[in-house]
Every structure is written in structure tokens, then in C-alpha cells.
Design a protein around this motif. Structure first.
Motif, PDB file in Angstrom:
ATOM      1  N   GLY A   1       0.705  -1.427  -0.033  1.00  0.00           N
ATOM      2  CA  GLY A   1      -0.238  -0.193   0.066  1.00  0.00           C
ATOM      3  C   GLY A   1       0.719   1.312   0.172  1.00  0.00           C
ATOM      4  O   GLY A   1       0.349   2.564  -0.531  1.00  0.00           O
TER       5      GLY A   1
ATOM      6  N   ASN B   1       3.651   3.695  -1.394  1.00  0.00           N
ATOM      7  CA  ASN B   1       4.853   3.927  -2.368  1.00  0.00           C
ATOM      8  C   ASN B   1       6.016   4.491  -1.738  1.00  0.00           C
ATOM      9  O   ASN B   1       7.187   4.103  -1.922  1.00  0.00           O
ATOM     10  CB  ASN B   1       4.268   4.888  -3.428  1.00  0.00           C
ATOM     11  CG  ASN B   1       3.000   4.114  -4.169  1.00  0.00           C
ATOM     12  OD1 ASN B   1       2.950   2.876  -4.132  1.00  0.00           O
ATOM     13  ND2 ASN B   1       2.281   4.805  -4.912  1.00  0.00           N
TER      14      ASN B   1
ATOM     15  N   GLU C   1       2.796   8.617   0.445  1.00  0.00           N
ATOM     16  CA  GLU C   1       2.131   8.242  -1.046  1.00  0.00           C
ATOM     17  C   GLU C   1       1.783   7.119  -1.058  1.00  0.00           C
ATOM     18  O   GLU C   1       2.511   6.024  -1.088  1.00  0.00           O
ATOM     19  CB  GLU C   1       3.291   8.749  -2.003  1.00  0.00           C
ATOM     20  CG  GLU C   1       3.807  10.371  -2.172  1.00  0.00           C
ATOM     21  CD  GLU C   1       4.865  10.290  -3.029  1.00  0.00           C
ATOM     22  OE1 GLU C   1       5.146   9.468  -4.090  1.00  0.00           O
ATOM     23  OE2 GLU C   1       5.759  11.502  -3.074  1.00  0.00           O
ATOM     24  N   ILE C   2       0.427   6.780  -1.411  1.00  0.00           N
ATOM     25  CA  ILE C   2      -0.195   5.636  -1.580  1.00  0.00           C
ATOM     26  C   ILE C   2      -0.819   5.378  -2.909  1.00  0.00           C
ATOM     27  O   ILE C   2      -1.043   6.320  -3.585  1.00  0.00           O
ATOM     28  CB  ILE C   2      -1.181   5.316  -0.308  1.00  0.00           C
ATOM     29  CG1 ILE C   2      -2.222   6.446  -0.447  1.00  0.00           C
ATOM     30  CG2 ILE C   2      -0.271   5.479   0.900  1.00  0.00           C
ATOM     31  CD1 ILE C   2      -3.235   6.230   0.702  1.00  0.00           C
ATOM     32  N   GLU C   3      -1.231   4.047  -3.418  1.00  0.00           N
ATOM     33  CA  GLU C   3      -1.916   3.895  -4.328  1.00  0.00           C
ATOM     34  C   GLU C   3      -3.298   4.323  -4.471  1.00  0.00           C
ATOM     35  O   GLU C   3      -3.923   5.177  -5.654  1.00  0.00           O
ATOM     36  CB  GLU C   3      -1.882   2.418  -4.656  1.00  0.00           C
ATOM     37  CG  GLU C   3      -0.676   1.994  -5.418  1.00  0.00           C
ATOM     38  CD  GLU C   3      -0.112   2.545  -6.622  1.00  0.00           C
ATOM     39  OE1 GLU C   3      -0.994   2.762  -7.343  1.00  0.00           O
ATOM     40  OE2 GLU C   3       1.057   2.713  -6.822  1.00  0.00           O
ATOM     41  N   ASP C   4      -4.082   4.212  -3.277  1.00  0.00           N
ATOM     42  CA  ASP C   4      -5.587   4.611  -3.250  1.00  0.00           C
ATOM     43  C   ASP C   4      -5.921   4.718  -1.551  1.00  0.00           C
ATOM     44  O   ASP C   4      -5.011   4.428  -0.913  1.00  0.00           O
ATOM     45  CB  ASP C   4      -6.745   3.558  -3.857  1.00  0.00           C
ATOM     46  CG  ASP C   4      -6.291   1.982  -3.447  1.00  0.00           C
ATOM     47  OD1 ASP C   4      -6.181   1.755  -2.185  1.00  0.00           O
ATOM     48  OD2 ASP C   4      -6.010   1.283  -4.379  1.00  0.00           O
TER      49      ASP C   4
ATOM     50  N   TRP D   1      -2.988  10.459  -2.886  1.00  0.00           N
ATOM     51  CA  TRP D   1      -3.301   9.213  -3.846  1.00  0.00           C
ATOM     52  C   TRP D   1      -3.992  10.139  -4.893  1.00  0.00           C
ATOM     53  O   TRP D   1      -4.870  10.726  -4.775  1.00  0.00           O
ATOM     54  CB  TRP D   1      -4.007   8.160  -3.250  1.00  0.00           C
ATOM     55  CG  TRP D   1      -5.523   8.475  -2.764  1.00  0.00           C
ATOM     56  CD1 TRP D   1      -6.604   8.489  -3.595  1.00  0.00           C
ATOM     57  CD2 TRP D   1      -5.798   9.085  -1.561  1.00  0.00           C
ATOM     58  NE1 TRP D   1      -7.758   8.582  -2.774  1.00  0.00           N
ATOM     59  CE2 TRP D   1      -7.209   9.177  -1.511  1.00  0.00           C
ATOM     60  CE3 TRP D   1      -4.969   9.506  -0.313  1.00  0.00           C
ATOM     61  CZ2 TRP D   1      -7.780   9.672  -0.389  1.00  0.00           C
ATOM     62  CZ3 TRP D   1      -5.923   9.979   0.709  1.00  0.00           C
ATOM     63  CH2 TRP D   1      -7.175  10.069   0.498  1.00  0.00           C
ATOM     64  N   GLY D   2      -3.338   9.890  -6.291  1.00  0.00           N
ATOM     65  CA  GLY D   2      -3.853  10.508  -7.293  1.00  0.00           C
ATOM     66  C   GLY D   2      -3.896  12.028  -7.146  1.00  0.00           C
ATOM     67  O   GLY D   2      -2.827  12.625  -6.812  1.00  0.00           O
TER      68      GLY D   2
END
Length: 246
Positions: free
Chosen positions: A42, A44, A78-81, A106-107
Motif C-alpha cells: 500500500g 509507495n 504517497e499511496i496507491e488509493d 493518492w492521485g
């Protein structure tokens, strides 16, 4: 969303800047195998952005029998979602011993997560996270001006690090509730207490909704639905009470 640019606008003293990447292997030393898997999948990047200490801010450390705030640190994860935000926040806050203000991105989204800390009675050098406290989730299209203004360094209490941390949380919750409920809270209102009051009502409402679905008898369902209706009215009355009159 570039969280580092947002934090830069908080006007934190330059000599507090760290801006250092935290290797995952450092975290692995402080987590369980299950938590390690969550971090691997999870997370980054984790960046240590600022460390506020007495020697670089003149803010006093705080300690009593129940809690300790020797410093306050800012991190960006910083994460994916958003699915694992709460799990990751709890893991990171338990792995890093100091009170932290943790910004997840995220995003195009950003969220600040803080915690209610207490001292581990078995090992006073460690902190225990009592609960997580989450901000509004901001997207790239949101106006971040009010959030940034509320989080600037000199808008916080500089008495000691506990007071500093609590003022960040208070300002964060004030902004969150004003967005969520479309209200303007008077400065005299304690947003932490108000948030807990509303959360308690919402938790009870969720429990009642679950019981209504499972209830077999008509009269029991009616009784539960009446209680649920009363809770909705109670919540409305609380919000009306705290609205700022124009």
C-alpha cells in the motif's frame, strides 16, 4: 497532488525542514509480518518533511503522566488509493515514536491524519495511538486556501508541543465539519468536542440501522425506527445549535 508544496505554504520555520525519504526497511523493523505486507503493497513512499523541536522553534516539550509531546513531526505518505489509509496510518504512527502529522496523497487527493496519543504505561518511552482523527479529503479541484490558512505555523498554539498538536487537530476538524455540514462554526466552539458528539450520534444511528435489518418482530422494528428518527432530530438540533448566526 503535491503535498510538499501545500506544506510549504504552512510557513513552518525553514530550519525545521528535513525532506528525507524514509526507507521501507526502517519501518519493517517495527512492524509485524502482516503489517509489513500492508506497507509493501500500500505504501509507495514515506517522506519525513519537518521536525519541530525546542531548539529550532522555541516551543517547549510537554510531558505528564498520561502523554508526552517532545517534538512534532510532519510526514507525507504517497499511496496507491484510499482503501488502506487507516491501516497504514495506524502502522506508521505506531512505528514512529513521535507525535506525527501524517499527510496521505493518492492521485489528486490529499488527507491529513492525526492521532490521540497516550503514553504506554508498560514502556513510557513509547506512545499508544488511542484513535485516529481524519481530515476532509481534498481533491485537486477543491479550494485549499481555508485549509492552508488554518494550518499555518503561527496560527497554532506555540505554548508547548501538545498545545501545538491539539491546535492543528482542532483547526483541521473545524474545517472538516464546516465543509461536511455546510455550517460556519463560531470561534468559541471546541470542534474536537463537537466532532465527538456528532460521531457518537452517528455510531448509535449505524448500530440501530443494523438492528432494524435483523429485527424479526414488527413492533421491535417500529421502536428502533422511532429511536433512529429521534437521533436524526438530535443531530439536526446539535448542528443548529452550533451554527454561526449571520
Amino acid at each position: 497532488m503535491d503535498a510538499s508544496l501545500i506544506l510549504k505554504q504552512f510557513q513552518i520555520p525553514r530550519n525545521c525542514l528535513i525532506n528525507r525519504l524514509v526507507p521501507k526497511k526502517v519501518l519493517y523493523e517495527h512492524v509485524s509480518p502482516k503489517q509489513r505486507k500492508i506497507v509493501q503493497v500500500g505504501l509507495n513512499k514515506l517522506r519525513w518533511m519537518y521536525a519541530l523541536r525546542t531548539d529550532n522553534t522555541n516551543i517547549l516539550a510537554y510531558r505528564d503522566a498520561s502523554c508526552a509531546y517532545p517534538v512534532v513531526e510532519y510526514f507525507i505518505a504517497e499511496i496507491e488509493d484510499a482503501q488502506a489509509v487507516r491501516e497504514l496510518a495506524l502502522i506508521l504512527m505506531q512505528a514512529i515514536l513521535h507525535p506525527m502529522l501524517l499527510f496521505f496523497t493518492w492521485g489528486d487527493s490529499l488527507q491529513l491524519i492525526t492521532a490521540d496519543y497516550r503514553t504506554n504505561q508498560a514502556d513510557p518511552s513509547k506512545l499508544v495511538v488511542e484513535k485516529l482523527i481524519q481530515s476532509h479529503i481534498y481533491d485537486s479541484g477543491d479550494d485549499l486556501h481555508a485549509f492552508i490558512q488554518k494550518q499555518t505555523f503561527h496560527r497554532q498554539s506555540l505554548t508547548n508541543f501538545k498545545a501545538y498538536y491539539e491546535s492543528v487537530v482542532s483547526n483541521m476538524l473545524r474545517e472538516k465539519m464546516e465543509i461536511r455540514y455546510s455550517i460556519k462554526l463560531p470561534k468559541t466552539i471546541n470542534p474536537v468536542m463537537l466532532d465527538e458528539q456528532l460521531n457518537q450520534i452517528e455510531r448509535e444511528a449505524e448500530e440501530l440501522q443494523s438492528r432494524i435489518k435483523k429485527a424479526d418482530q414488527f413492533n421491535i422494528r417500529v421502536s428502533l425506527q422511532m429511536r433512529l428518527h429521534d437521533l436524526k432530530i438530535q443531530k439536526q438540533n446539535v448542528l443548529k445549535q452550533y451554527e454561526q448566526q449571520e
